[in-house]
Design a protein around this motif. Structure first.
Motif, mmCIF file in Angstrom:
data_model
loop_
_atom_site.group_PDB
_atom_site.id
_atom_site.type_symbol
_atom_site.label_atom_id
_atom_site.label_comp_id
_atom_site.label_asym_id
_atom_site.label_seq_id
_atom_site.Cartn_x
_atom_site.Cartn_y
_atom_site.Cartn_z
ATOM 1 N N LYS A 10 0.568 -7.660 -9.277
ATOM 2 C CA LYS A 10 0.480 -8.973 -9.589
ATOM 3 C C LYS A 10 1.215 -9.874 -8.925
ATOM 4 O O LYS A 10 2.182 -9.800 -9.174
ATOM 5 N N GLN A 11 0.411 -11.135 -8.467
ATOM 6 C CA GLN A 11 0.863 -12.214 -8.082
ATOM 7 C C GLN A 11 1.842 -11.895 -6.488
ATOM 8 O O GLN A 11 2.735 -12.695 -6.428
ATOM 9 N N ALA A 12 1.736 -10.886 -6.221
ATOM 10 C CA ALA A 12 2.418 -10.522 -4.861
ATOM 11 C C ALA A 12 1.949 -11.367 -3.958
ATOM 12 O O ALA A 12 0.655 -11.315 -3.671
ATOM 13 N N GLY A 13 2.719 -11.995 -2.964
ATOM 14 C CA GLY A 13 2.039 -12.852 -1.853
ATOM 15 C C GLY A 13 1.628 -11.838 -0.783
ATOM 16 O O GLY A 13 2.114 -10.505 -0.892
ATOM 17 N N GLY A 14 1.028 -12.479 0.383
ATOM 18 C CA GLY A 14 0.362 -11.584 1.519
ATOM 19 C C GLY A 14 1.337 -10.571 1.872
ATOM 20 O O GLY A 14 0.805 -9.443 1.910
ATOM 21 N N GLU A 15 2.417 -10.875 2.336
ATOM 22 C CA GLU A 15 3.439 -9.811 3.055
ATOM 23 C C GLU A 15 3.991 -8.870 2.096
ATOM 24 O O GLU A 15 4.138 -7.893 2.234
ATOM 25 N N SER A 19 3.757 -4.700 1.644
ATOM 26 C CA SER A 19 4.786 -3.841 1.261
ATOM 27 C C SER A 19 4.822 -2.880 -0.043
ATOM 28 O O SER A 19 5.093 -1.888 -0.183
ATOM 29 N N LYS A 20 4.109 -3.528 -1.110
ATOM 30 C CA LYS A 20 4.227 -3.109 -2.367
ATOM 31 C C LYS A 20 3.280 -1.841 -2.269
ATOM 32 O O LYS A 20 2.994 -1.057 -3.193
ATOM 33 N N LEU A 21 2.263 -1.949 -1.215
ATOM 34 C CA LEU A 21 1.011 -1.036 -1.136
ATOM 35 C C LEU A 21 1.234 0.150 -0.170
ATOM 36 O O LEU A 21 0.514 1.130 -0.192
ATOM 37 N N SER A 22 2.647 -0.034 0.427
ATOM 38 C CA SER A 22 2.601 1.021 1.622
ATOM 39 C C SER A 22 2.735 2.307 1.080
ATOM 40 O O SER A 22 2.194 3.495 1.461
ATOM 41 N N HIS A 131 -11.916 -7.821 -3.076
ATOM 42 C CA HIS A 131 -10.688 -7.845 -3.903
ATOM 43 C C HIS A 131 -9.607 -7.554 -3.099
ATOM 44 O O HIS A 131 -9.726 -6.646 -2.235
ATOM 45 N N ARG A 132 -8.832 -8.809 -2.815
ATOM 46 C CA ARG A 132 -7.632 -8.588 -1.714
ATOM 47 C C ARG A 132 -6.893 -7.384 -1.835
ATOM 48 O O ARG A 132 -6.377 -6.963 -0.770
ATOM 49 N N THR A 133 -6.596 -6.901 -3.298
ATOM 50 C CA THR A 133 -5.630 -5.776 -3.215
ATOM 51 C C THR A 133 -6.448 -4.646 -2.566
ATOM 52 O O THR A 133 -5.903 -3.526 -1.894
ATOM 53 N N ALA A 134 -7.918 -4.423 -3.141
ATOM 54 C CA ALA A 134 -8.464 -3.192 -2.642
ATOM 55 C C ALA A 134 -8.600 -3.158 -1.063
ATOM 56 O O ALA A 134 -8.107 -2.214 -0.439
ATOM 57 N N LEU A 135 -8.875 -4.417 -0.373
ATOM 58 C CA LEU A 135 -9.214 -4.460 1.032
ATOM 59 C C LEU A 135 -7.762 -4.083 1.577
ATOM 60 O O LEU A 135 -7.785 -3.425 2.476
ATOM 61 N N ALA A 136 -6.652 -4.702 1.049
ATOM 62 C CA ALA A 136 -5.383 -4.383 1.750
ATOM 63 C C ALA A 136 -4.967 -3.002 1.610
ATOM 64 O O ALA A 136 -4.532 -2.540 2.647
#
Ligand code: AMP
Ligand code: MG
Length: 353
Positions: A10-15, A19-22, A131-136
């Protein structure tokens, strides 16, 4: 028992999001089961090409093996290797509604996906979540991701990461927590009839009215409205879904008569010593006295009701409600999806007063 990781983004910026999703993306790629947020509900993802990974989805959810899964993609260019040539109408719908809560059933390319995904059908349902997180996550995983809702089969779909953990903690590898989902109900599932016809197999976030603007002949398949027929066009139609633990009844009719009927039923049930619940619109909330009275917001804002529905159904479970009554709404716009889910949650116990 598997250790279920939780990644809070939540609230994590783009970059930072990348890295949080890696780690979640790496696990997905390597056959893991990862729940993630979308604009509809939380999905339970696995590499759609891997039978071992997809098999774990069915096991974790307790999902019947003849109910196919929706495949999620991040880019249109992923489609070519998954499906055979499709009608021009499908491309027009993708232009208009993707990314978004629209699943399009297309002819599957042989060998492109695990046969468990399609449950033996010659078609596959595909969508691109908005959804930006799903897409990332999909981009980083780099594979098509099969993802049904991240709940135990039959239960209400999860609209919070906490709901996912309630149902699946210890059964999946992880969940990406990005707070509440948007629409709150699953995607619209459609089938095409050549270049002009659209049949809605499951109403959802993209409404009939919106689809009719793209194809005037768009219509809701009758099996998604009534008692499922013997051979539904979409296998998921025949299963009990979205149900709270208590017995739910959906009550339709003149609002005053509905309120009087429900309150009468509540009083009779309380006399029998049953724990009672009522799910109602703000306009009549004060009319009810039950053990657990929950609001779907104003009946003038069915979008908000859609967003609240599944959390409310889970809250009745928390309150130990044994008998629950829900007010019906109009079936216009997102109301069609809302009534479809409530009718299923009620096991089609629909009372007209
Ligand atoms: P869920 O993944 O729990 O949101 O459910 C997916 C829904 O899409 C179920 O109702 C499935 O039966 C339906 N579905 C998925 N793939 C297909 C397909 N190829 N043809 C028809 N319905 C499908
Ligand atoms: Mg589901």
């Amino acid at each position: 028992m598997t250790i279920t990781n939780v990644w809070r983004v939540k609230q994590a910026g783009g970059e930072q999001l990348g890295s949080k999703l890696s780690e979640a993306a790496r696990q997905l790629r390597e056959g893991g089961l990862i729940a993630f947020p979308t604009e509809t509900v939380y999905g339970l993802g696995a590499d759609a090409r891997s039978t071992a990974a997809v098999g774990r989805i069915f096991a974790a959810k307790g999902r019947p093996s003849d109910n196919p899964l929706i495949v999620h993609i991040a880019h249109r260019k992923q489609l070519d290797e998954l499906v055979l040539p499709y009608p021009q109408l499908a491309a027009a719908l993708m232009d208009r509604f993707w990314p978004g809560p629209l699943t399009i059933v297309l002819p599957v390319r042989a060998g492109a996906l695990s046969p468990l995904v399609t449950a033996g059908l010659s078609t596959v349902g595909i969508r691109m979540p908005d959804h930006r997180t799903a897409l990332a996550l999909l981009v980083q995983a780099g594979c098509p991701v099969a993802a049904p809702s991240a709940n135990r089969s039959g239960r209400p779909s999860p609209t919070l990461a906490e709901h996912v953990l309630e149902d699946l903690d210890g059964r999946i590898d992880g969940v990406v927590d990005d707070g509440p989902t948007g629409v709150g109900l699953e995607s619209t599932v459609i089938e095409l009839d050549g270049d002009y016809g659209i049949r809605i197999l499951r109403p959802g976030g993209i409404t009939l009215e919106a689809l009719q603007q793209a194809a005037p002949g768009a219509a809701i398949d009758s099996a998604s409205l009534e008692e499922p027929e013997a051979a539904p066009r979409s296998p998921g139609m025949k299963y009990t879904h979205y149900a709270p633990q208590g017995e739910l009844e959906l009550v339709q009719g003149d609002p005053e008569a509905v309120a009087a009927y429900i309150q009468g039923q509540v009083e009779a049930a309380r006399m029998r010593g049953e724990v009672t619940g009522v799910l109602a619109f703000e306009e009549r909330l004060a009319r009810y006295e039950a053990d657990c009275v929950l609001s779907l917001g104003s009946e003038a804002d069915l979008g908000a009701a859609a967003h609240l529905l599944y959390a409310a159904l889970r809250e009745f479970d928390g309150a130990g409600a044994q008998r629950i009554w829900a007010e019906a709404s109009s079936g216009q716009g997102i109301g069609a999806a809302l009534m479809n889910r409530l009718a299923k949650a009620a096991g089609n116990r629909i009372i007209r007063v």
